[in-house]
Design an enzyme around this catalytic site. Sequence first.
Site, PDB file in Angstrom:
ATOM      1  N   THR A  41       0.807  -1.216   0.000  1.00 21.87           N
ATOM      2  CA  THR A  41       0.000   0.000   0.000  1.00 21.87           C
ATOM      3  C   THR A  41       0.843   1.270   0.000  1.00 21.87           C
ATOM      4  O   THR A  41       0.313   2.359  -0.179  1.00 21.87           O
ATOM      5  CB  THR A  41      -0.967   0.042   1.208  1.00 21.87           C
ATOM      6  N   ASN A  42       2.154   1.133   0.197  1.00 22.09           N
ATOM      7  CA  ASN A  42       3.011   2.310   0.143  1.00 22.09           C
ATOM      8  C   ASN A  42       3.107   2.742  -1.319  1.00 22.09           C
ATOM      9  O   ASN A  42       3.363   1.932  -2.201  1.00 22.09           O
ATOM     10  CB  ASN A  42       4.395   2.016   0.716  1.00 22.09           C
ATOM     11  N   GLN A  43       2.933   4.018  -1.559  1.00 26.15           N
ATOM     12  CA  GLN A  43       2.853   4.532  -2.930  1.00 26.15           C
ATOM     13  C   GLN A  43       4.191   5.024  -3.486  1.00 26.15           C
ATOM     14  O   GLN A  43       4.235   5.586  -4.582  1.00 26.15           O
ATOM     15  CB  GLN A  43       1.821   5.662  -2.965  1.00 26.15           C
ATOM     16  N   SER A 142       4.811   8.926   1.342  1.00 23.22           N
ATOM     17  CA  SER A 142       4.274   7.961   0.381  1.00 23.22           C
ATOM     18  C   SER A 142       3.471   6.864   1.074  1.00 23.22           C
ATOM     19  O   SER A 142       2.806   6.067   0.424  1.00 23.22           O
ATOM     20  CB  SER A 142       5.404   7.337  -0.437  1.00 23.22           C
TER      21      SER A 142
END
Length: 167
Positions: A41-43, A142
């Site tokens: 889920t880290n962008q 992020s």
Amino acid sequence: MPAVRHASFAPQIGPDTRLLILGSLPGARSLAEHQYYAHPTNQFWRLIGAVIDEPLADLDYDERLLRLRVAKIGLWDVIRTAERRSSSDSEIREVEAHDLAPLVTDLPELRMIAFNGGTAAAIGRRQMSPPLGITFVDLPSSSAANTIRFSAKQEQWQQLAEALIDD
């Protein structure tokens, strides 16, 4: 759950690095996988991929790092070690920061240092003031814990491209 002492990874930096992105400290998933920004889920990989117009999120980790190196982007963290109960930066205690100044002086082509999130910015800016000719940029984290829209994050992250433009 008691706090556990965690350590950051080695820097991913080439001698021709123009843009250095500094996070705070890898989260639990990243530590377990020994990879920067490993949580799905880290962008981060989508955001920096948009900056260099490469589909980094679709690549395996080693290829991601190679593409960053080719683009003259380095990665590291401002924290050497710290105690933390969860992956949240708000849980970070007993910080031992990296000495960032020697690294910066060893990167003659460095143009910009970007801090990925408020914790990284607060700690990193305490470690050094911007050297002549190097821009400091504070970015929205992020992490998915930072709930601002992806498009709003991307708009701010896009300014990193300025460091990569050939003279």
